[in-house]
Design an enzyme around this catalytic site. Structure first.
Site, PDB file in Angstrom:
ATOM      1  N   ASP A  13       0.875  -1.163   0.000  1.00  0.00           N
ATOM      2  CA  ASP A  13       0.000   0.000   0.000  1.00  0.00           C
ATOM      3  C   ASP A  13       0.923   1.227   0.000  1.00  0.00           C
ATOM      4  O   ASP A  13       2.092   1.119   0.381  1.00  0.00           O
ATOM      5  CB  ASP A  13      -0.837  -0.070   1.293  1.00  0.00           C
ATOM      6  CG  ASP A  13      -1.580   1.198   1.555  1.00  0.00           C
ATOM      7  OD1 ASP A  13      -2.377   1.596   0.695  1.00  0.00           O
ATOM      8  OD2 ASP A  13      -1.371   1.799   2.632  1.00  0.00           O
ATOM      9  N   ASP A  15      -0.019   5.144   0.910  1.00  0.00           N
ATOM     10  CA  ASP A  15      -0.214   6.070   2.031  1.00  0.00           C
ATOM     11  C   ASP A  15      -0.260   5.298   3.348  1.00  0.00           C
ATOM     12  O   ASP A  15      -1.122   4.445   3.538  1.00  0.00           O
ATOM     13  CB  ASP A  15      -1.539   6.832   1.874  1.00  0.00           C
ATOM     14  CG  ASP A  15      -1.555   7.729   0.650  1.00  0.00           C
ATOM     15  OD1 ASP A  15      -0.690   8.599   0.561  1.00  0.00           O
ATOM     16  OD2 ASP A  15      -2.440   7.563  -0.210  1.00  0.00           O
ATOM     17  N   GLY A  50      -7.380   4.332   3.123  1.00  0.00           N
ATOM     18  CA  GLY A  50      -7.522   3.357   2.037  1.00  0.00           C
ATOM     19  C   GLY A  50      -8.805   3.516   1.230  1.00  0.00           C
ATOM     20  O   GLY A  50      -9.015   2.810   0.247  1.00  0.00           O
ATOM     21  N   VAL A  51      -9.668   4.437   1.669  1.00  0.00           N
ATOM     22  CA  VAL A  51     -10.986   4.617   1.011  1.00  0.00           C
ATOM     23  C   VAL A  51     -10.866   5.680  -0.091  1.00  0.00           C
ATOM     24  O   VAL A  51     -10.169   6.681   0.080  1.00  0.00           O
ATOM     25  CB  VAL A  51     -12.041   5.016   2.075  1.00  0.00           C
ATOM     26  CG1 VAL A  51     -13.365   5.390   1.438  1.00  0.00           C
ATOM     27  CG2 VAL A  51     -12.204   3.878   3.078  1.00  0.00           C
ATOM     28  N   SER A 120      -5.059   5.511  -4.087  1.00  0.00           N
ATOM     29  CA  SER A 120      -4.845   6.921  -4.436  1.00  0.00           C
ATOM     30  C   SER A 120      -4.600   7.122  -5.923  1.00  0.00           C
ATOM     31  O   SER A 120      -3.754   6.457  -6.523  1.00  0.00           O
ATOM     32  CB  SER A 120      -3.657   7.471  -3.663  1.00  0.00           C
ATOM     33  OG  SER A 120      -3.396   8.790  -4.087  1.00  0.00           O
ATOM     34  N   LYS A 121      -5.328   8.096  -6.488  1.00  0.00           N
ATOM     35  CA  LYS A 121      -5.091   8.459  -7.887  1.00  0.00           C
ATOM     36  C   LYS A 121      -3.804   9.262  -8.013  1.00  0.00           C
ATOM     37  O   LYS A 121      -3.352   9.563  -9.108  1.00  0.00           O
ATOM     38  CB  LYS A 121      -6.278   9.253  -8.414  1.00  0.00           C
ATOM     39  CG  LYS A 121      -7.527   8.415  -8.509  1.00  0.00           C
ATOM     40  CD  LYS A 121      -8.665   9.156  -9.154  1.00  0.00           C
ATOM     41  CE  LYS A 121      -9.806   8.179  -9.393  1.00  0.00           C
ATOM     42  NZ  LYS A 121     -11.065   8.834  -9.696  1.00  0.00           N
ATOM     43  N   ASN A 122      -3.236   9.666  -6.872  1.00  0.00           N
ATOM     44  CA  ASN A 122      -1.982  10.431  -6.873  1.00  0.00           C
ATOM     45  C   ASN A 122      -0.765   9.535  -6.655  1.00  0.00           C
ATOM     46  O   ASN A 122       0.344  10.041  -6.483  1.00  0.00           O
ATOM     47  CB  ASN A 122      -2.023  11.484  -5.764  1.00  0.00           C
ATOM     48  CG  ASN A 122      -3.111  12.516  -5.994  1.00  0.00           C
ATOM     49  OD1 ASN A 122      -3.138  13.170  -7.035  1.00  0.00           O
ATOM     50  ND2 ASN A 122      -4.028  12.671  -5.043  1.00  0.00           N
ATOM     51  N   ASP A 174      -1.754  -0.515   5.978  1.00  0.00           N
ATOM     52  CA  ASP A 174      -1.934   0.189   7.260  1.00  0.00           C
ATOM     53  C   ASP A 174      -3.412   0.431   7.576  1.00  0.00           C
ATOM     54  O   ASP A 174      -3.712   1.015   8.626  1.00  0.00           O
ATOM     55  CB  ASP A 174      -1.246   1.568   7.230  1.00  0.00           C
ATOM     56  CG  ASP A 174      -1.988   2.540   6.338  1.00  0.00           C
ATOM     57  OD1 ASP A 174      -2.313   2.158   5.189  1.00  0.00           O
ATOM     58  OD2 ASP A 174      -2.284   3.654   6.795  1.00  0.00           O
TER      59      ASP A 174
HETATM   60  P1  B16 Z   1      -6.554  10.216  -3.566  1.00  0.00           P
HETATM   61  P2  B16 Z   1      -3.660   4.070   0.004  1.00  0.00           P
HETATM   62  C1  B16 Z   1      -5.537   5.983   0.003  1.00  0.00           C
HETATM   63  O1  B16 Z   1      -4.261   5.532  -0.346  1.00  0.00           O
HETATM   64  C2  B16 Z   1      -5.480   6.794   1.294  1.00  0.00           C
HETATM   65  O2  B16 Z   1      -5.239   5.912   2.381  1.00  0.00           O
HETATM   66  C3  B16 Z   1      -6.795   7.478   1.558  1.00  0.00           C
HETATM   67  O3  B16 Z   1      -6.688   8.291   2.716  1.00  0.00           O
HETATM   68  C4  B16 Z   1      -7.192   8.310   0.335  1.00  0.00           C
HETATM   69  O4  B16 Z   1      -8.487   8.894   0.517  1.00  0.00           O
HETATM   70  C5  B16 Z   1      -7.224   7.412  -0.911  1.00  0.00           C
HETATM   71  O5  B16 Z   1      -5.948   6.828  -1.073  1.00  0.00           O
HETATM   72  C6  B16 Z   1      -7.566   8.181  -2.169  1.00  0.00           C
HETATM   73  O6  B16 Z   1      -6.516   9.090  -2.440  1.00  0.00           O
HETATM   74  O7  B16 Z   1      -7.527  11.268  -3.152  1.00  0.00           O
HETATM   75  O8  B16 Z   1      -5.109  10.694  -3.586  1.00  0.00           O
HETATM   76  O9  B16 Z   1      -6.944   9.550  -4.871  1.00  0.00           O
HETATM   77  O10 B16 Z   1      -3.534   4.027   1.497  1.00  0.00           O
HETATM   78  O11 B16 Z   1      -4.611   3.050  -0.591  1.00  0.00           O
HETATM   79  O12 B16 Z   1      -2.321   4.107  -0.689  1.00  0.00           O
HETATM   80 MG    MG Z   2      -2.790   3.117   3.362  1.00  0.00          MG
END
Ligand code: B16
Ligand code: MG
Length: 213
Positions: A13, A15, A50-51, A120-122, A174
């Site tokens: 994962d 973030d 993760g959401v 995350s799309k980032n 996490d």
């Molecule tokens: P974004 P992961 C998740 O990343 C984050 O845990 C979560 O807090 C966030 O809302 C989600 O990505 C979407 O992220 O807005 O950047 O597309 O933990 O799955 O790596």
């Molecule tokens: Mg995470």
């Protein structure tokens, strides 16, 4: 019994496992909730780890019984993302969580295939900022799947791109949604750095410095 280095693939994962951006997500959501007059605490933010961005905003609106037009909804998604991106623009490799670079280098040296499975799309932008993108054989982010965590899709796609079976890969997570996703996909789920998920994971480490081969 298998040891950690018997696994042929490690899927991480992003973030909260590779980089400490969860607090930045929280602050950006808190700013967004403030604009709507909705109280949003760090405890509530636990449910958003993760959401996806869309589901996170739906969750916050639900907390405040707020209803928005689709234009307002999309504007708030953009607002949250801009304020999140603003807050992470100075990330460097120093912001990788403890043990990340060492674990990636050791795994690579042992011929273990490496992947990322993030909601995350980032994700790709962040991997570049923290200068670890070259370690990975595949990166599956939130824009590449139909269903995000707790669906196992990001992890299944990562394993398939690595040419491996789920039983050959470890997943590092996490968030509760991510541990659920890993288990739903049939992976062994390693919890990292979040005591709230200790009871859900197959194994748990405070950070990757505790993970041994
Ligand atoms: P974004 P992961 C998740 O990343 C984050 O845990 C979560 O807090 C966030 O809302 C989600 O990505 C979407 O992220 O807005 O950047 O597309 O933990 O799955 O790596
Ligand atoms: Mg995470």
């Amino acid at each position: 019994m298998k040891t950690n280095s018997d696994y042929k693939g490690f899927i991480f994962d992003l973030d909260g496992v590779l980089v400490s951006t969860e607090h930045n997500h929280f602050l950006a959501w808190q700013k967004t909730a403030d604009m709507l007059g909705i109280d949003f605490s760090e405890e509530e933010n636990e449910n958003l780890k993760g959401v996806s961005r869309v589901d996170s905003l739906k969750y916050i609106l639900n907390l405040g019984n707020a209803v928005l037009s689709s234009e307002e909804f999309n504007n708030l998604l953009d607002f949250k993302n801009e304020s999140y991106l603003d807050s992470i623009q100075n990330l460097t490799q120093q912001n990788c969580l403890n043990g990340v670079v060492e674990t990636l280098s050791k795994a690579k040296a042992r011929g273990i295939k490496l992947g990322v499975g993030s909601s995350s799309k980032n994700a790709k932008r962040i991997l570049k900022l923290i200068e670890i993108e070259d370690y990975f054989d595949t990166v599956i982010d939130g824009s590449m799947v139909e269903n995000l965590k707790p669906s196992p899709e990001v992890f299944l796609k990562a394993a398939s791109n690595l040419g491996l079976e789920t039983s050959e890969c470890l997943v590092f997570e996490d968030a509760a949604s991510g541990i659920q996703a890993a288990k739903a996909g049939g992976f062994l789920a390693i919890g990292i750095g979040n005591e709230n998920i200790k009871h859900l994971a197959d194994h748990y480490y405070n950070d990757l410095t505790e993970f041994t081969f």
